[in-house]
Design a protein around this motif. Sequence first.
Motif, mmCIF file in Angstrom:
data_model
loop_
_atom_site.group_PDB
_atom_site.id
_atom_site.type_symbol
_atom_site.label_atom_id
_atom_site.label_comp_id
_atom_site.label_asym_id
_atom_site.label_seq_id
_atom_site.Cartn_x
_atom_site.Cartn_y
_atom_site.Cartn_z
ATOM 1 N N LEU A 1 -3.638 10.627 -10.088
ATOM 2 C CA LEU A 1 -4.527 11.266 -9.125
ATOM 3 C C LEU A 1 -3.914 11.379 -7.737
ATOM 4 N N ASN A 2 -3.277 10.314 -7.260
ATOM 5 C CA ASN A 2 -2.803 10.276 -5.870
ATOM 6 C C ASN A 2 -1.374 10.751 -5.691
ATOM 7 N N VAL A 3 -0.544 10.602 -6.734
ATOM 8 C CA VAL A 3 0.851 11.048 -6.621
ATOM 9 C C VAL A 3 1.031 12.435 -7.241
ATOM 10 N N CYS B 1 -1.463 14.442 -8.113
ATOM 11 C CA CYS B 1 -2.570 15.310 -7.690
ATOM 12 C C CYS B 1 -3.290 15.959 -8.866
ATOM 13 N N GLU C 1 0.841 -1.189 0.000
ATOM 14 C CA GLU C 1 0.000 0.000 0.000
ATOM 15 C C GLU C 1 0.882 1.247 0.000
ATOM 16 N N HIS D 1 -3.865 5.762 -10.425
ATOM 17 C CA HIS D 1 -3.344 5.965 -9.073
ATOM 18 C C HIS D 1 -2.184 6.955 -9.101
ATOM 19 N N PRO E 1 1.914 3.729 -6.192
ATOM 20 C CA PRO E 1 1.026 3.621 -7.349
ATOM 21 C C PRO E 1 0.757 2.180 -7.752
#
Length: 483
Positions: free
Chosen positions: A177-179, A181, A108, A174, A111
């Motif tokens: 969006l998550n790394v 932004c 977890e 992933h 990415p």
Amino acid sequence: MRDQVLVLNLNDAASRAVTRKLRAERVLAKIVPGDITLSEIREQDPLGLVLAGGTESETIPALNGAVLGCGLPVLALGQPCLSLLYALGGRAGDVLAPAGMGRLSCPEGTPFAPLDGTERMLPPLRELILPEGVVPVCLAENGAVGFSLRDRALYGAQFQVEAVDPEGALLLKHFALNVCCCTTWWDEDAFTAQAVEEIKRIVGGGRALCALTGGLDSCVTALLAFKALGRNLKCLFVDTGLLRQGEAEAILAFYRDEIGMDVRFVRAEERFLSALRGVSDPRAKRRIIADTLQAVLNEERPLLGPAEVLFRGTSSNDIMFSPRQDRPTLDASLPVIEPVRELFKDEIRHVGDFLSVPGDLMSRQDFPAAGLAVRILGEVTEERLAVLRKADEIFRGEVRRSGAEKRLWQYFAVLCPMPEDESGAVICLRAVHASEQSLAYAARLPYDVTEAAVEQIMRSVPQVRRVVYDLTPSTHYAGIEWQ
């Protein structure tokens, strides 16, 4: 910073797959050259970089210094993973396992987390000898597949994202969006608004020109320009006589008559047929058609009045598959605006649909620049064009009625001379599935579709003596056509 990801093109197929999947998630992704400079990256001002490369090379190229120098999150897939590893002070050892399926274990917080517990096709895995601060984050049974830099968002994996790859899409989503932004803002509506605003900013109250070729790219380009400039846009449409059945009439009916675009229409069928008389070689046909079209454009240009810019329908497919710059142009002295340059063909169709272009215009397939001339083997004559147009119309109609067109890249007819019978013709039907216009294989159309097409062609076009179906695969775009 601009809400986008840059995809460094180190392999055409891989970069297209990455870009398509990010855009499908409504993340704006742009393909840029693999040797992009640091200043060019800063000018584009992205939120992250993806290095999209192949997996087959024996050598490990040096990493583009701009990748580490820009300070952005980086995801390196395929061979660029090893380039990134070397740049970080590590190295690649021997091959630990041949290519094959492998189950991945991914922690977890990276990415790669969406790939945890999944199986995917892996290339020959090389041992990753990791320097201090670099940790494995994607493991297979035989060793590390991927890694990350502990104190910076730099990630690498030895596999690449394939065209059909749901898990790969999750990895990219992933990362974006998550790394990085990024936000999910990009779609046909957003593209159109951005393109129109940019056209207004550049052209202002000036006048512009656009040559309509009859193809999707130029038609959508002209529509975007018209939406921004209105009657300050002047279009020229030259009917070469080499278009498919009813295309010229349909284009004029929508662009000139329905929405009121200022279109100068030039009928030049006789001129092109005269130039092609006696010519059989496909290369010679293409050259003659291009030269004749350029001559017509040169003659018509003074009649269109003054202008400050020229619009051209260059697409992403053009840049990757036919990057020639010597195509006919309406005015080589004007600065060029290419609104759909970043879009793939299917994305251009979506924009056309959004702009309410009639479905029969937007659903048209790719068409060679030389038109039906390269789908006639031998000399191009008015009579042979009429035979091919009718046969092609019948075949395409039967395919559409069956619903099979949704699974096809292209489907069309080719006219061949009948041996020892100059008055007769053989029609060859061609329908292919294809991946980005590269690898293509013959479609297994339902027998009743081809049977209905053959019966109607033989009944409606008496010059046709035989109808055959082309099963030849191809590995490049020209192989799809009979060129």
